[in-house]
Design a protein around this motif. Structure first.
Motif, PDB file in Angstrom:
ATOM      1  N   LEU A   1      10.236   2.404   3.235  1.00  0.00           N
ATOM      2  CA  LEU A   1       9.781   1.504   2.168  1.00  0.00           C
ATOM      3  C   LEU A   1       9.429   2.283   0.909  1.00  0.00           C
ATOM      4  CD1 LEU A   1       7.492  -1.062   4.054  1.00  0.00           C
ATOM      5  CD2 LEU A   1       9.816  -1.410   3.206  1.00  0.00           C
ATOM      6  N   ARG A   2       8.769   3.411   1.087  1.00  0.00           N
ATOM      7  CA  ARG A   2       8.410   4.246  -0.066  1.00  0.00           C
ATOM      8  C   ARG A   2       9.662   4.711  -0.824  1.00  0.00           C
ATOM      9  NH1 ARG A   2       3.627   8.589   1.613  1.00  0.00           N
ATOM     10  NH2 ARG A   2       1.869   7.312   0.872  1.00  0.00           N
ATOM     11  N   ILE A   3      10.635   5.194  -0.084  1.00  0.00           N
ATOM     12  CA  ILE A   3      11.834   5.724  -0.732  1.00  0.00           C
ATOM     13  C   ILE A   3      12.653   4.607  -1.366  1.00  0.00           C
ATOM     14  CG2 ILE A   3      13.971   7.011  -0.368  1.00  0.00           C
ATOM     15  CD1 ILE A   3      11.341   8.663  -0.321  1.00  0.00           C
ATOM     16  N   GLN A   4      12.716   3.436  -0.722  1.00  0.00           N
ATOM     17  CA  GLN A   4      13.413   2.297  -1.331  1.00  0.00           C
ATOM     18  C   GLN A   4      12.771   1.891  -2.653  1.00  0.00           C
ATOM     19  OE1 GLN A   4      13.481  -0.763   1.666  1.00  0.00           O
ATOM     20  NE2 GLN A   4      14.814   0.413   3.024  1.00  0.00           N
ATOM     21  N   GLU A   5      11.446   1.890  -2.693  1.00  0.00           N
ATOM     22  CA  GLU A   5      10.760   1.558  -3.937  1.00  0.00           C
ATOM     23  C   GLU A   5      10.989   2.646  -4.978  1.00  0.00           C
ATOM     24  OE1 GLU A   5       8.238  -0.361  -6.777  1.00  0.00           O
ATOM     25  OE2 GLU A   5       9.571  -0.972  -5.150  1.00  0.00           O
ATOM     26  N   ALA A   6      11.001   3.904  -4.558  1.00  0.00           N
ATOM     27  CA  ALA A   6      11.289   4.997  -5.488  1.00  0.00           C
ATOM     28  C   ALA A   6      12.696   4.862  -6.064  1.00  0.00           C
ATOM     29  CB  ALA A   6      11.135   6.345  -4.771  1.00  0.00           C
ATOM     30  N   GLN A   7      13.657   4.510  -5.229  1.00  0.00           N
ATOM     31  CA  GLN A   7      15.026   4.282  -5.713  1.00  0.00           C
ATOM     32  C   GLN A   7      15.058   3.175  -6.765  1.00  0.00           C
ATOM     33  OE1 GLN A   7      16.588   4.041  -1.479  1.00  0.00           O
ATOM     34  NE2 GLN A   7      18.385   4.918  -2.479  1.00  0.00           N
TER      35      GLN A   7
ATOM     36  N   GLN B   1       7.856   6.043  10.155  1.00  0.00           N
ATOM     37  CA  GLN B   1       9.211   6.173   9.607  1.00  0.00           C
ATOM     38  C   GLN B   1       9.566   4.977   8.725  1.00  0.00           C
ATOM     39  OE1 GLN B   1      11.248   6.515  13.374  1.00  0.00           O
ATOM     40  NE2 GLN B   1      11.520   8.738  13.176  1.00  0.00           N
ATOM     41  N   TYR B   2       9.170   3.798   9.165  1.00  0.00           N
ATOM     42  CA  TYR B   2       9.448   2.586   8.387  1.00  0.00           C
ATOM     43  C   TYR B   2       8.710   2.641   7.059  1.00  0.00           C
ATOM     44  CZ  TYR B   2      10.403  -2.387   7.615  1.00  0.00           C
ATOM     45  OH  TYR B   2      10.842  -3.585   7.104  1.00  0.00           O
TER      46      TYR B   2
ATOM     47  N   GLN C   1       0.819  -1.212   0.000  1.00  0.00           N
ATOM     48  CA  GLN C   1       0.000   0.000   0.000  1.00  0.00           C
ATOM     49  C   GLN C   1       0.856   1.267   0.000  1.00  0.00           C
ATOM     50  OE1 GLN C   1      -2.681  -0.343   3.359  1.00  0.00           O
ATOM     51  NE2 GLN C   1      -3.899  -1.918   2.368  1.00  0.00           N
ATOM     52  N   LEU C   2       1.975   1.237  -0.709  1.00  0.00           N
ATOM     53  CA  LEU C   2       2.867   2.388  -0.727  1.00  0.00           C
ATOM     54  C   LEU C   2       2.229   3.620  -1.360  1.00  0.00           C
ATOM     55  CD1 LEU C   2       6.279   0.725  -1.690  1.00  0.00           C
ATOM     56  CD2 LEU C   2       5.439   1.333   0.589  1.00  0.00           C
ATOM     57  N   ASP C   3       1.283   3.407  -2.264  1.00  0.00           N
ATOM     58  CA  ASP C   3       0.633   4.530  -2.936  1.00  0.00           C
ATOM     59  C   ASP C   3      -0.566   5.057  -2.165  1.00  0.00           C
ATOM     60  OD1 ASP C   3      -0.796   2.200  -3.352  1.00  0.00           O
ATOM     61  OD2 ASP C   3      -1.536   2.816  -5.319  1.00  0.00           O
ATOM     62  N   LYS C   4      -0.841   4.475  -0.998  1.00  0.00           N
ATOM     63  CA  LYS C   4      -1.998   4.884  -0.207  1.00  0.00           C
ATOM     64  C   LYS C   4      -1.550   5.632   1.041  1.00  0.00           C
ATOM     65  CE  LYS C   4      -5.052   1.193  -1.804  1.00  0.00           C
ATOM     66  NZ  LYS C   4      -4.188   0.799  -2.914  1.00  0.00           N
TER      67      LYS C   4
ATOM     68  N   VAL D   1       4.617   5.991  -5.412  1.00  0.00           N
ATOM     69  CA  VAL D   1       4.889   5.692  -4.002  1.00  0.00           C
ATOM     70  C   VAL D   1       4.134   6.637  -3.071  1.00  0.00           C
ATOM     71  CG1 VAL D   1       7.126   4.641  -4.468  1.00  0.00           C
ATOM     72  CG2 VAL D   1       7.007   7.097  -4.023  1.00  0.00           C
ATOM     73  N   GLY D   2       3.065   7.253  -3.579  1.00  0.00           N
ATOM     74  CA  GLY D   2       2.136   7.947  -2.705  1.00  0.00           C
ATOM     75  C   GLY D   2       2.330   9.428  -2.510  1.00  0.00           C
ATOM     76  N   TYR D   3       3.194  10.069  -3.306  1.00  0.00           N
ATOM     77  CA  TYR D   3       3.417  11.506  -3.148  1.00  0.00           C
ATOM     78  C   TYR D   3       2.772  12.255  -4.313  1.00  0.00           C
ATOM     79  CZ  TYR D   3       6.781  10.265   0.464  1.00  0.00           C
ATOM     80  OH  TYR D   3       7.363   9.766   1.594  1.00  0.00           O
TER      81      TYR D   3
END
Length: 253
Positions: free
Chosen positions: A205-211, A200-201, A165-168, A228-230
């Motif tokens: 996860l969001r930033i790791q997926e963005a990378q 924070q976790y 649910q990274l986009d939520k 990734v939800g931004y």
């Protein structure tokens, strides 16, 4: 690696590597490992691992968390005490013939193509528990902190929910329900296990997926941020820079 309630075994299935371990922010300790070597831990605090493959073979490992009810039964039968009074020794890159035999039977049962037998798997798990207690457990009456450790299966359940649910929008109450805990209790145990608060976790996860998307796809930076939800490109860039140290565009470059 999180600090969870269950003992963790990491067993090398194939290949060889140099594995480094350290407490968060501490000094790295290196071990060169090969097929059949194992790691054992039941750390009270999260720690970091990294590895560098040293040979031509694919480096594969198996992670096994030994369920607490089985471990408790083995402690009571073997040592005549409760699990809170027992400390599992940390083992890094050692060989144990009996442990390898049991783990291989476990691996074959789960990967041979037929439906695994719960009875057979339970028997192996019980044998593993007794072997660990007999050979790698010591009495430590001062060790009571494990009563308040997050079970590994609950940690995995909530982190998999986060990753899906990274986009939520982040929902702490949803994660607490998934772990069948109150919000405050879940938040405390999650941070104890990972050193991050749940929010924070989730950002990590969001930033790791963005990378990953920036490395492996040609999607625009704006689209990656949306994935990734931004919804705000500037907010995405701000969070990315704060976490990674460079902007998304610089990272891709």
């Amino acid at each position: 690696m999180p600090a969870v309630a269950e003992p963790l075994i990491v067993w090398i299935l194939s290949g060889s590597a140099i594995i480094d371990e350290r407490e968060l922010g501490g000094t790295w300790i290196s071990n060169e490992v090969k097929v059949g070597d194992f790691f054992l831990t039941n750390s009270d605090t999260p720690y970091e691992m990294r590895w560098q493959v040293t040979g031509p073979e694919r480096f594969e490992v198996m992670h096994l968390y030994l369920g607490l009810p089985i471990f408790e039964q083995a402690v009571a039968e073997t040592l005549g005490t409760s699990i809170e009074a027992v400390q599992i020794l940390d083992i890094s890159g050692k060989q144990d013939r009996i442990l390898s035999l049991l783990l291989e039977q476990f691996r074959v049962e789960l990967t041979s193509g037929h439906d695994p037998s719960p009875l057979f798997v339970q028997g192996i798990a019980q044998s593993l528990a007794v072997h660990l207690v007999r050979n790698y457990a010591v009495l430590d009456e001062r060790r009571i902190s494990r009563r308040n450790a997050l079970p590994a299966f609950k940690l995995r359940r909530v982190t998999e929910l986060m990753a899906a649910q990274l986009d939520k929008e982040f929902s702490l109450s949803q994660l607490a329900r998934e772990a069948d805990m109150s919000v405050s209790h879940f938040s405390r145990l999650f941070k104890k296990a990972t050193s991050f608060s749940p929010s924070q976790y989730f950002i990590q996860l969001r930033i790791q997926e963005a990378q990953r998307l920036l490395r492996e796809t040609d999607r625009s930076v704006i689209d990656v941020g949306l994935d990734v939800g931004y919804s705000s490109p500037s907010h995405f860039a701000q969070v990315f820079r704060r976490t990674v140290g460079v902007s998304p565009t610089e990272y891709r470059g």
